[in-house]
Design an enzyme around this catalytic site. Sequence first.
Site, mmCIF file in Angstrom:
data_model
loop_
_atom_site.group_PDB
_atom_site.id
_atom_site.type_symbol
_atom_site.label_atom_id
_atom_site.label_comp_id
_atom_site.label_asym_id
_atom_site.label_seq_id
_atom_site.Cartn_x
_atom_site.Cartn_y
_atom_site.Cartn_z
ATOM 1 N N ASP A 17 0.688 -1.317 -0.260
ATOM 2 C CA ASP A 17 0.350 0.064 0.168
ATOM 3 C C ASP A 17 0.894 1.135 -0.176
ATOM 4 O O ASP A 17 1.125 2.018 1.417
ATOM 5 C CB ASP A 17 -1.100 0.305 1.529
ATOM 6 C CG ASP A 17 -2.101 1.125 0.823
ATOM 7 O OD1 ASP A 17 -1.992 1.733 0.238
ATOM 8 O OD2 ASP A 17 -2.796 1.023 2.231
ATOM 9 N N GLU A 96 -5.421 5.841 -10.093
ATOM 10 C CA GLU A 96 -6.410 5.666 -9.661
ATOM 11 C C GLU A 96 -7.413 6.985 -10.226
ATOM 12 O O GLU A 96 -6.898 8.007 -10.506
ATOM 13 C CB GLU A 96 -6.677 6.830 -8.046
ATOM 14 C CG GLU A 96 -7.889 7.375 -7.170
ATOM 15 C CD GLU A 96 -7.260 7.631 -6.138
ATOM 16 O OE1 GLU A 96 -7.522 8.432 -5.867
ATOM 17 O OE2 GLU A 96 -6.357 6.640 -4.862
ATOM 18 N N LYS A 132 -8.593 2.407 -10.672
ATOM 19 C CA LYS A 132 -9.113 2.567 -8.707
ATOM 20 C C LYS A 132 -10.151 3.598 -9.414
ATOM 21 O O LYS A 132 -9.997 4.509 -9.640
ATOM 22 C CB LYS A 132 -7.907 2.912 -7.877
ATOM 23 C CG LYS A 132 -7.732 2.864 -6.918
ATOM 24 C CD LYS A 132 -6.565 2.793 -5.595
ATOM 25 C CE LYS A 132 -6.789 2.424 -5.134
ATOM 26 N NZ LYS A 132 -6.120 2.606 -3.753
ATOM 27 N N THR A 156 -12.305 0.922 -4.506
ATOM 28 C CA THR A 156 -12.133 1.302 -3.634
ATOM 29 C C THR A 156 -13.196 2.149 -2.944
ATOM 30 O O THR A 156 -14.432 2.133 -3.421
ATOM 31 C CB THR A 156 -10.662 2.061 -3.238
ATOM 32 O OG1 THR A 156 -9.730 2.067 -2.636
ATOM 33 C CG2 THR A 156 -11.074 2.835 -3.785
ATOM 34 N N PHE A 178 -12.349 -1.851 3.249
ATOM 35 C CA PHE A 178 -11.331 -0.964 4.138
ATOM 36 C C PHE A 178 -11.916 -2.118 5.608
ATOM 37 O O PHE A 178 -12.715 -2.326 6.327
ATOM 38 C CB PHE A 178 -11.804 0.063 4.402
ATOM 39 C CG PHE A 178 -11.181 0.954 3.125
ATOM 40 C CD1 PHE A 178 -10.610 0.382 2.097
ATOM 41 C CD2 PHE A 178 -11.044 2.079 3.460
ATOM 42 C CE1 PHE A 178 -10.311 0.988 1.059
ATOM 43 C CE2 PHE A 178 -9.890 3.027 2.296
ATOM 44 C CZ PHE A 178 -10.079 2.185 1.649
#
Length: 316
Positions: A17, A96, A132, A156, A178
């Site tokens: 990450d 992203e 993403k 996400t 998450f």
Amino acid sequence: MTTRLDNLRRHSLVVADTGDLDAIRRYRPQDATTNPSLLLKAFDLPGYQALIDDVLGAVKAEGGDLPTRVERAVDRLAVAKGAEIAKLVPGRVSTEVAAKLSFDTEASVRKAFELIELYERRGVGRERVLVKLASTWEGIRAAERLEREGINCNLTLLFSDAQAQACFDAGVFLISPFVGRVTDWYKKETGKEYAPDEDPGVLFVRSVCERAGRGGFDTVVMGASFRTTGQVLALAGCHRLTISPALLEELAGEKGEVEKRVVFPSPGERPAPLTEPAFRWQHNQDAMANDKLAEGIRRFAEDQDRLERRIAERLG
């Protein structure tokens, strides 16, 4: 005795990450990521100045008004950094789509194609990239279309069962439920501390894995947003786990076995796909998921804004 990190790899693919190249070299993850937050940090690191100067110099030479040049520079920096990461990992680089597009399906699809084209110009095929997107209804619809075009997606900011189910229905390649942010919300609400096996974030991701298995869905489940190594180890057996360098270092420094804690059940009857009204109602009924999704989009957008301001200063 081998390290917990090595033993964790027996049960789950480990993803970094981070976009820090030194950390990626050190921990040898399967996949890694780039996003505006990480690009913002790169602006203050000596090792990235040559890359930043090259990209901004090319953008400036092409001309155009400042907003156009800034948008172009953000995308090209993300892809330049992602291409460097792709040299170091055997798997995928997640890149992203801007958070401000989270409620615009058409714009998200266009941006995804632009990012893929930039990667292909740098010799990185679409099979090495995950686009993403936030797990809004609009983001999931964008991912559904992109998957049909052979562009795989990472959904996400996923906090609810409704989000997970809608992603499964859409045939999304990978989702990132998450852990830490879920637990943060419950700790703030209740004032309680949680052991790993009672941790609300851990239990949520386990439930997503169970849902994936029962429905026979091919979507990869990747636990994300960890606060402690205890949370990480409690999800050993999840398809993938994306872990920060600090926690990777802890796991690499500890000796010990790692028990498989997540087992995907055999497929049963697949539920009917969620309609948009059902999705919105079910997600709405989860106060935590509503709060954290909105907050997450705002935070990502704030980092994007800060990144754009830094770029504008260098281009202006």
